[in-house]
Structure formats: C-alpha cells, structure tokens
Design an enzyme around this catalytic site. Sequence first.
Site, PDB file in Angstrom:
ATOM      1  CB  THR A 120      -0.911  -0.118   1.253  1.00 19.52           C
ATOM      2  OG1 THR A 120      -1.492   1.165   1.518  1.00 19.52           O
ATOM      3  CG2 THR A 120      -0.047  -0.297   2.601  1.00 19.52           C
ATOM      4  CG  ASP A 121      -1.084   4.881  -0.992  1.00 22.83           C
ATOM      5  OD1 ASP A 121      -1.614   4.307  -0.072  1.00 22.83           O
ATOM      6  OD2 ASP A 121      -1.718   5.844  -1.582  1.00 22.83           O
ATOM      7  CD  GLU A 122      -3.325   3.587   4.473  1.00 23.48           C
ATOM      8  OE1 GLU A 122      -3.001   3.134   5.788  1.00 23.48           O
ATOM      9  OE2 GLU A 122      -4.481   3.408   4.240  1.00 23.48           O
ATOM     10  CE1 TYR A 147      -3.394  -2.710   5.713  1.00 22.77           C
ATOM     11  CE2 TYR A 147      -3.425  -0.336   5.223  1.00 22.77           C
ATOM     12  CZ  TYR A 147      -3.460  -1.533   4.820  1.00 22.77           C
ATOM     13  OH  TYR A 147      -3.440  -1.785   3.454  1.00 22.77           O
ATOM     14  CE  LYS A 151      -0.092  -4.679   3.089  1.00 21.53           C
ATOM     15  NZ  LYS A 151      -0.307  -6.073   2.428  1.00 21.53           N
TER      16      LYS A 151
HETATM   17  P1  NAD Z   1      -9.657  -7.332   2.251  1.00 20.97           P
HETATM   18  O1  NAD Z   1      -9.987  -7.173   3.840  1.00 20.97           O
HETATM   19  O2  NAD Z   1     -11.038  -6.988   1.340  1.00 20.97           O
HETATM   20  O3  NAD Z   1      -9.435  -8.830   1.920  1.00 20.97           O
HETATM   21  C1  NAD Z   1      -8.394  -9.335   2.553  1.00 20.97           C
HETATM   22  C2  NAD Z   1      -8.754 -10.922   2.433  1.00 20.97           C
HETATM   23  O4  NAD Z   1      -7.586 -11.516   3.055  1.00 20.97           O
HETATM   24  C3  NAD Z   1      -9.883 -11.578   2.890  1.00 20.97           C
HETATM   25  O5  NAD Z   1     -10.440 -12.462   1.901  1.00 20.97           O
HETATM   26  C4  NAD Z   1      -9.507 -12.280   4.288  1.00 20.97           C
HETATM   27  O6  NAD Z   1     -10.447 -13.480   4.620  1.00 20.97           O
HETATM   28  C5  NAD Z   1      -8.183 -12.750   3.845  1.00 20.97           C
HETATM   29  N1  NAD Z   1      -7.113 -13.089   4.936  1.00 20.97           N
HETATM   30  C6  NAD Z   1      -7.063 -12.239   5.864  1.00 20.97           C
HETATM   31  N2  NAD Z   1      -6.236 -12.740   6.910  1.00 20.97           N
HETATM   32  C7  NAD Z   1      -5.885 -13.939   6.576  1.00 20.97           C
HETATM   33  C8  NAD Z   1      -4.929 -15.012   6.804  1.00 20.97           C
HETATM   34  N3  NAD Z   1      -4.340 -14.938   7.772  1.00 20.97           N
HETATM   35  N4  NAD Z   1      -4.713 -15.896   5.835  1.00 20.97           N
HETATM   36  C9  NAD Z   1      -5.260 -16.169   4.853  1.00 20.97           C
HETATM   37  N5  NAD Z   1      -6.196 -15.340   4.188  1.00 20.97           N
HETATM   38  C10 NAD Z   1      -6.512 -14.052   5.413  1.00 20.97           C
HETATM   39  O7  NAD Z   1      -8.438  -6.473   1.495  1.00 20.97           O
HETATM   40  P2  NAD Z   1      -8.280  -5.724   0.059  1.00 20.97           P
HETATM   41  O8  NAD Z   1      -8.813  -4.219   0.404  1.00 20.97           O
HETATM   42  O9  NAD Z   1      -8.684  -6.516  -0.818  1.00 20.97           O
HETATM   43  O10 NAD Z   1      -6.592  -5.749   0.427  1.00 20.97           O
HETATM   44  C11 NAD Z   1      -5.774  -6.611  -0.495  1.00 20.97           C
HETATM   45  C12 NAD Z   1      -4.387  -6.367  -0.119  1.00 20.97           C
HETATM   46  O11 NAD Z   1      -4.151  -5.057  -1.082  1.00 20.97           O
HETATM   47  C13 NAD Z   1      -3.889  -6.138   0.995  1.00 20.97           C
HETATM   48  O12 NAD Z   1      -2.461  -6.621   1.280  1.00 20.97           O
HETATM   49  C14 NAD Z   1      -4.051  -4.709   1.292  1.00 20.97           C
HETATM   50  O13 NAD Z   1      -2.871  -3.921   2.132  1.00 20.97           O
HETATM   51  C15 NAD Z   1      -3.450  -4.109  -0.169  1.00 20.97           C
HETATM   52  N6  NAD Z   1      -3.976  -2.867  -0.599  1.00 20.97           N
HETATM   53  C16 NAD Z   1      -5.304  -2.641  -0.450  1.00 20.97           C
HETATM   54  C17 NAD Z   1      -5.838  -1.043  -1.048  1.00 20.97           C
HETATM   55  C18 NAD Z   1      -7.349  -0.920  -0.867  1.00 20.97           C
HETATM   56  O14 NAD Z   1      -7.659   0.280  -0.945  1.00 20.97           O
HETATM   57  N7  NAD Z   1      -8.185  -1.862  -0.444  1.00 20.97           N
HETATM   58  C19 NAD Z   1      -4.859  -0.331  -1.549  1.00 20.97           C
HETATM   59  C20 NAD Z   1      -3.400  -0.909  -1.690  1.00 20.97           C
HETATM   60  C21 NAD Z   1      -3.333  -2.050  -1.061  1.00 20.97           C
HETATM   61  O1  DAU Z   2      -4.041   4.036   0.529  1.00 17.40           O
HETATM   62  C1  DAU Z   2      -4.227   2.512   0.386  1.00 17.40           C
HETATM   63  C2  DAU Z   2      -5.403   2.042   1.504  1.00 17.40           C
HETATM   64  O2  DAU Z   2      -6.545   2.451   1.292  1.00 17.40           O
HETATM   65  C3  DAU Z   2      -5.065   0.559   1.786  1.00 17.40           C
HETATM   66  O3  DAU Z   2      -3.882   0.167   2.094  1.00 17.40           O
HETATM   67  C4  DAU Z   2      -6.158   0.361   2.694  1.00 17.40           C
HETATM   68  O4  DAU Z   2      -6.316  -1.339   3.070  1.00 17.40           O
HETATM   69  C5  DAU Z   2      -7.475   0.670   2.390  1.00 17.40           C
HETATM   70  O5  DAU Z   2      -8.639   0.434   3.466  1.00 17.40           O
HETATM   71  C6  DAU Z   2      -7.394   2.261   2.180  1.00 17.40           C
HETATM   72  O6  DAU Z   2      -7.038   2.913   3.487  1.00 17.40           O
HETATM   73  P1  DAU Z   2      -8.096   4.524   3.864  1.00 17.40           P
HETATM   74  O7  DAU Z   2      -7.831   4.231   5.370  1.00 17.40           O
HETATM   75  O8  DAU Z   2      -7.730   5.302   3.251  1.00 17.40           O
HETATM   76  O9  DAU Z   2      -9.422   3.760   3.478  1.00 17.40           O
HETATM   77  P2  DAU Z   2     -10.908   4.025   4.072  1.00 17.40           P
HETATM   78  O10 DAU Z   2     -11.815   3.446   2.907  1.00 17.40           O
HETATM   79  O11 DAU Z   2     -11.164   3.438   5.444  1.00 17.40           O
HETATM   80  O12 DAU Z   2     -11.135   5.517   4.132  1.00 17.40           O
HETATM   81  C7  DAU Z   2     -10.863   6.479   3.070  1.00 17.40           C
HETATM   82  C8  DAU Z   2     -10.943   7.893   3.610  1.00 17.40           C
HETATM   83  O13 DAU Z   2     -12.385   8.211   4.168  1.00 17.40           O
HETATM   84  C9  DAU Z   2     -10.055   8.041   5.074  1.00 17.40           C
HETATM   85  O14 DAU Z   2      -9.635   9.394   4.766  1.00 17.40           O
HETATM   86  C10 DAU Z   2     -11.184   8.194   6.028  1.00 17.40           C
HETATM   87  C11 DAU Z   2     -12.537   8.507   5.462  1.00 17.40           C
HETATM   88  N1  DAU Z   2     -13.598   7.796   5.793  1.00 17.40           N
HETATM   89  C12 DAU Z   2     -13.764   6.486   6.108  1.00 17.40           C
HETATM   90  C13 DAU Z   2     -15.037   5.731   6.702  1.00 17.40           C
HETATM   91  C14 DAU Z   2     -14.966   4.456   6.689  1.00 17.40           C
HETATM   92  C15 DAU Z   2     -14.698   8.880   6.205  1.00 17.40           C
HETATM   93  O15 DAU Z   2     -14.628   9.880   6.197  1.00 17.40           O
HETATM   94  N2  DAU Z   2     -15.790   8.060   6.694  1.00 17.40           N
HETATM   95  C16 DAU Z   2     -15.892   6.837   6.637  1.00 17.40           C
HETATM   96  O16 DAU Z   2     -17.060   6.346   7.150  1.00 17.40           O
END
Ligand code: NAD
Ligand code: DAU
Length: 334
Positions: A120-122, A147, A151
């Site tokens: 992630t960019d975080e 989190y 990562k």
């Molecule tokens: P998500 O929470 O929707 O899905 C995570 C999946 O991993 C689920 O299916 C869960 O059951 C599985 N899981 C969790 N713990 C596990 C374990 N111990 N063993 C096996 N499976 C397990 O997450 P997502 O949003 O799809 O993110 C996927 C990946 O992408 C993560 O590594 C996250 O850090 C990264 N990422 C997410 C975003 C975003 O915007 N969502 C952006 C950049 C990177």
């Molecule tokens: O940047 C990549 C990351 O993006 C991933 O690594 C994470 O897995 C993914 O969850 C996401 O993280 P954020 O914390 O940015 O996403 P989230 O959807 O939780 O929130 C997006 C923005 O919206 C953040 O600034 C918090 C805000 N927010 C979130 C929720 C749930 C609100 O204002 N209201 C809300 O109800």
Amino acid sequence: MRLLVTGGAGFIGANFVHQTVTTRPGVQVTVLDKLTYAGNRSSLDPIADRIEFVHGDIADAALVERLVGGVDAVVHFAAESHNDNSLADPWPFVQTNIVGTYSLLQAVRKHQVRYHHISTDEVYGDLELDDPSAFTEATPYNPSSPYSASKASSDMLVRAWVRSFGVRATISNCSNNYGPYQHVEKFIPRQITNLIDGVRPRLYGSGHQVRDWIHVDDHNSAVWEILERGRIGRTYLIGAQGERDNKSVVQLILEAFGRPADDFDHVTDRPGHDLRYAIDSSLLRTELGWTPRYSDFRTGLAATVQWYRDNENWWRPQKAATENAYAAAGEKVL
Ligand code: NAD
Ligand code: DAU
C-alpha cells in the site's frame, strides 16, 4: 502457469481472480483464504468451477509450504486491511501481515517460486494538503497506523529475502481502490449502502483529507504487468492520478442518488488520520507501459453505485454488524 493467490476471497484478490480467469484462461488458480470477516467466498461463485479454493491461514507454515511447492508463482493479497480495525486491535495485523508474510517468504525461498507482494501507499505516511509532491519508489517509509506499520514491516521482510536469499520477488504499493466486492466497512461502499438504507453519509472530521482513487481492475492489470515483466527486487508504485478529497467523493455519491450536496454528517475523526496520499506511477508507466483504463472517476463510481444496488444479497449480511462496530468504537455525529 500455476498460480497461488492469497486473500482471493477479499475485495482486490477476488477481482484479481475474476480478471485472471477472463484474460488468462491458461492460468491455473488456487486461492488460499482464511475467510475472516472480510473474506466472502460468494465473491468467487461466478467462477467457482474454474479455480481451486483452499480454506486456510497464510501463517500455517505446513499448509503454505505444501501449496507453494505445487505452483510457479504466488501473488500475496491476504491481509488485515482496515485502518480503523488496527486502531481498535492491532494484534491480528501483526500476526497476519507480518508473520503470515514471513511464512510465505520461507516457502517461496525453499521452493524457489516467483513471488509478488501486494502493498500500500500508506507505508510512506502522508503528505500535507498543500504539498504538491507525490510518493515515488524513493520516498522513505514513515507509516502512521498499526495497519500501515504492519504492511511496511512485511515489505521490509520481502526486500531482505530478495537480498539475503535470492528470492525472486517484486513489490507493488498501490493507492486507494474502489469497485465491486469491497467490504461495507470501507469509505465508498459504506456511504453507498448507507444511502440505500436512507442513512446520511458519514465524513470523518473535516472531510478535507485526500485519497488517490484507482479502479480495482486497473490495480490488477498493473499487478499482471509486474508479475510478467517486472524487474526482480523492484518496487513499483501503482496509481491513476485520481486525487480527490473525501467530501467531494461523498458529494459525487450523493449526486448519483439524486440527493443534495450537503446531505451528509461530519462524525468523530480517525485518530492519527493521514491527510493526503498521492502516487507518482511514472516508473510503472515508462518501464512496463502500463496505463489505467478507468480514467473517469465519476463514471467508475456510478458503475460501483449500481453494483451495490444490484448486489444487496452480497453486502447485506455484513451491514448491521459493521455499523454496530463503528458505534461501539465511539463514532458520534459532530
Ligand atoms: P480485504 O480485507 O477486502 O481482503 C483481505 C482478504 O484476506 C480476505 O479475504 C481475508 O479473509 C483474507 N485473509 C485475512 N487474513 C488471512 C490469513 N491470515 N490467511 C489467509 N487469508 C487471510 O482486503 P483488500 O482491500 O482486498 O486488500 C488486499 C491487499 O491489498 C492487502 O494486502 C492490502 O494491504 C492491499 N491494498 C489494499 C488497498 C485498498 O484500497 N483496499 C490499496 C492498496 C493495497
Ligand atoms: O491507500 C491505500 C489504503 O486505502 C489501503 O492500504 C487500505 O487497505 C484501504 O483500506 C485504504 O485505506 P484508507 O484508510 O484510506 O481507506 P478507508 O476506506 O478506510 O477511508 C478512506 C478515507 O475516508 C479516509 O480518509 C477515512 C475516510 N472515511 C472513512 C470511512 C469508513 C470517512 O470519512 N468516513 C467513513 O465512514
């Protein structure tokens, strides 16, 4: 190619598996997923007969070693992924994101299997709202939340296994994804499903925070480019120049529901809330020729709104528990 996809029942992993069976029918996919609260096996129902599904934990070293021994490559999505949950209870983040990644790295090291690590960019921390710069592959790590720290730790393990043990790995750090099959705890699906339920969207704090949105299919097409043509040991940033502040995202969602632009609530802010993320994806674009397909956020968002309207059976079972968890964590309308 025989491919092991961890976390394939989660948001991005499930979309990756869908894209893979569609665009690369010769690839044999095995999904390894623990089916935590965030995993949903039904996300794979439309393609269930075209993949193998293994219910298990990436931290289970014996299981992981057996599965990795039977494939040519691993793409590692599995993680605890939600910042708010990591503030409430960091332990699962340490266990899955750090120990789980260690277990995979030991297995790919032993079997000399190609490994792609999804991050992630975080890991780079945040930027000031008035800072015009963007993260690059050279930006120092500076994670803010449990989190993002977990990562960042996992990325460091990957780099060490490349250098010390010659593991053939690449890493990608992507910005915020949107699209179908995203859990209703996350910002965009939460607001869409609130509006379907007649509840006003909820903005943390001021709503001026900025995220750099990318459609999940664009993230996954970049992952395939890196898996097939990326340079071993390299990190690639993935982003689609989709910077928007949270308030304007809520207002676009309100527009899709035909509601007034001020029909939302400000609620308790997230502790340590990162201000702004922005990605410079020049390396990916110039070296591998990747370009995103979803250039218009408004259109992609409208399609996502429609997907949640059409797939209430998919998200409804998680909605009440998710909202109860936010209330129990102390979220209040300001
Ligand atoms: P998500 O929470 O929707 O899905 C995570 C999946 O991993 C689920 O299916 C869960 O059951 C599985 N899981 C969790 N713990 C596990 C374990 N111990 N063993 C096996 N499976 C397990 O997450 P997502 O949003 O799809 O993110 C996927 C990946 O992408 C993560 O590594 C996250 O850090 C990264 N990422 C997410 C975003 C975003 O915007 N969502 C952006 C950049 C990177
Ligand atoms: O940047 C990549 C990351 O993006 C991933 O690594 C994470 O897995 C993914 O969850 C996401 O993280 P954020 O914390 O940015 O996403 P989230 O959807 O939780 O929130 C997006 C923005 O919206 C953040 O600034 C918090 C805000 N927010 C979130 C929720 C749930 C609100 O204002 N209201 C809300 O109800």
